[in-house]
Scaffold this motif. Structure first.
Motif, PDB file in Angstrom:
ATOM      1  N   GLU A 186       0.859  -1.185   0.000  1.00 31.53           N
ATOM      2  CA  GLU A 186       0.000   0.000   0.000  1.00 31.53           C
ATOM      3  C   GLU A 186       0.894   1.234   0.000  1.00 31.53           C
ATOM      4  O   GLU A 186       1.835   1.325   0.787  1.00 31.53           O
ATOM      5  N   ILE A 187       0.601   2.184  -0.860  1.00 28.08           N
ATOM      6  CA  ILE A 187       1.360   3.433  -0.931  1.00 28.08           C
ATOM      7  C   ILE A 187       0.383   4.589  -0.802  1.00 28.08           C
ATOM      8  O   ILE A 187      -0.514   4.754  -1.634  1.00 28.08           O
ATOM      9  N   ASP A 188       0.546   5.374   0.253  1.00 28.64           N
ATOM     10  CA  ASP A 188      -0.355   6.499   0.515  1.00 28.64           C
ATOM     11  C   ASP A 188       0.358   7.821   0.259  1.00 28.64           C
ATOM     12  O   ASP A 188       1.431   8.068   0.818  1.00 28.64           O
ATOM     13  N   ILE A 189      -0.257   8.637  -0.560  1.00 29.64           N
ATOM     14  CA  ILE A 189       0.251   9.984  -0.828  1.00 29.64           C
ATOM     15  C   ILE A 189      -0.656  10.960  -0.093  1.00 29.64           C
ATOM     16  O   ILE A 189      -1.872  10.952  -0.288  1.00 29.64           O
ATOM     17  N   ALA A 190      -0.084  11.771   0.779  1.00 28.55           N
ATOM     18  CA  ALA A 190      -0.900  12.664   1.604  1.00 28.55           C
ATOM     19  C   ALA A 190      -0.302  14.063   1.639  1.00 28.55           C
ATOM     20  O   ALA A 190       0.900  14.264   1.456  1.00 28.55           O
TER      21      ALA A 190
ATOM     22  N   PHE B   3      -5.583  15.671   2.665  1.00 26.95           N
ATOM     23  CA  PHE B   3      -6.109  14.600   1.826  1.00 26.95           C
ATOM     24  C   PHE B   3      -5.147  13.417   1.884  1.00 26.95           C
ATOM     25  O   PHE B   3      -3.970  13.557   2.218  1.00 26.95           O
ATOM     26  N   THR B   4      -5.663  12.234   1.557  1.00 25.96           N
ATOM     27  CA  THR B   4      -4.840  11.040   1.403  1.00 25.96           C
ATOM     28  C   THR B   4      -5.322  10.265   0.191  1.00 25.96           C
ATOM     29  O   THR B   4      -6.517  10.019   0.041  1.00 25.96           O
ATOM     30  N   GLU B   5      -4.403   9.903  -0.667  1.00 28.41           N
ATOM     31  CA  GLU B   5      -4.692   9.031  -1.803  1.00 28.41           C
ATOM     32  C   GLU B   5      -4.125   7.650  -1.473  1.00 28.41           C
ATOM     33  O   GLU B   5      -2.909   7.464  -1.369  1.00 28.41           O
ATOM     34  N   TYR B   6      -5.026   6.672  -1.260  1.00 27.47           N
ATOM     35  CA  TYR B   6      -4.619   5.311  -0.940  1.00 27.47           C
ATOM     36  C   TYR B   6      -4.466   4.521  -2.238  1.00 27.47           C
ATOM     37  O   TYR B   6      -5.436   4.375  -2.996  1.00 27.47           O
ATOM     38  N   THR B   7      -3.277   3.990  -2.496  1.00 24.34           N
ATOM     39  CA  THR B   7      -3.049   3.192  -3.698  1.00 24.34           C
ATOM     40  C   THR B   7      -2.443   1.849  -3.304  1.00 24.34           C
ATOM     41  O   THR B   7      -1.811   1.719  -2.249  1.00 24.34           O
ATOM     42  N   TYR B   8      -2.627   0.833  -4.180  1.00 22.79           N
ATOM     43  CA  TYR B   8      -2.199  -0.530  -3.872  1.00 22.79           C
ATOM     44  C   TYR B   8      -1.578  -1.172  -5.109  1.00 22.79           C
ATOM     45  O   TYR B   8      -2.066  -0.980  -6.228  1.00 22.79           O
ATOM     46  N   THR B   9      -0.513  -1.941  -4.885  1.00 23.68           N
ATOM     47  CA  THR B   9       0.143  -2.604  -6.017  1.00 23.68           C
ATOM     48  C   THR B   9      -0.631  -3.828  -6.464  1.00 23.68           C
ATOM     49  O   THR B   9      -0.390  -4.339  -7.561  1.00 23.68           O
TER      50      THR B   9
END
Length: 218
Positions: free
Chosen positions: A86-90, A107-113
């Motif tokens: 999981e890679i979160d950009i905040a 804000f947080t953008e939750y992304t997953y491989t």
């Protein structure tokens, strides 16, 4: 540390527990920080996201003197039939109204491989002395989350953090989760923590958990 209970830099950001605060190095008007965490189980708002296995987490952060901040947080995860990173950009903005009162938006953008879909969440919060309240709104899951936190300093090396949160889905369904975290500074750059997490659902993946781990700051 999201110990989200993310052990973000225990947020333990994102139990966070997502958080141990990294010592920062000044660079003009910017402060840079980084941390690495080994935790016995990745919990997020009372839910198990690592199949009860250990997780490796880390983050880098940038804080500007204006109040603007940015962070990149990552963790291994394992849920049902999907696993990966999981890679979160905040990012966001915080403002100190006084020595004991501050407000923030972010804000947080939750992304997953893996196969899990990404989501975007906005938040607004305030802190009063050692008490904090934050409201989160997930735009993709159509869900709201309210988090209350209270930190108790035991001495100059250890503290207790109390957490309560409520999750509500627009389509129906809700859950309350609770946690208590004890953290102890082993050195200026290493911290040990243990936490207990519980919630109202009491179903597989959302039970009572005890977790522990170490966070190292750089």
């Amino acid at each position: 540390m999201r110990v989200h209970m993310k052990y973000k830099s225990i947020t333990f950001t994102p139990l966070l527990l997502s958080s141990v605060v990294s010592p920062c190095v000044m660079a003009g008007d910017n402060e840079f920080g980084a941390s690495a965490t080994i935790v016995s189980q990745y919990l997020f708002r009372g839910f198990d996201l690592s199949d009860e296995d250990p997780a490796v987490q880390g983050d880098i952060s940038l804080d500007h003197s204006s109040g603007l901040w940015f962070s990149l947080w990552a963790s291994t995860y394992d849920v049902v039939t999907d696993d990966g990173v999981e890679i979160d950009i905040a990012g966001g903005y915080s403002h100190e109204i006084s020595d004991n009162v501050s407000v923030s938006v972010g804000f947080t953008e939750y992304t997953y491989t893996g196969d899990t879909d990404s989501t975007t969440e906005f938040n607004i919060g305030a802190s009063f002395h050692d008490f904090s309240i934050t409201y989160y709104s997930d735009q993709d899951l159509d869900a709201d989350y309210i988090e209350l936190g209270y930190e108790i300093a035991i001495n100059n090396k250890s503290s207790l953090t109390l957490h309560a949160g409520r999750l509500d889905f627009d389509a129906g369904g809700d859950n309350n989760d609770y946690s208590i975290t004890y953290a102890y500074d082993l050195t200026d750059n290493a911290q040990f923590f243990v936490a207990y997490s519980s919630n109202d659902l009491d179903i597989p993946g959302a039970e009572d958990y005890f977790i522990g781990g170490f966070t190292f700051t750089f």
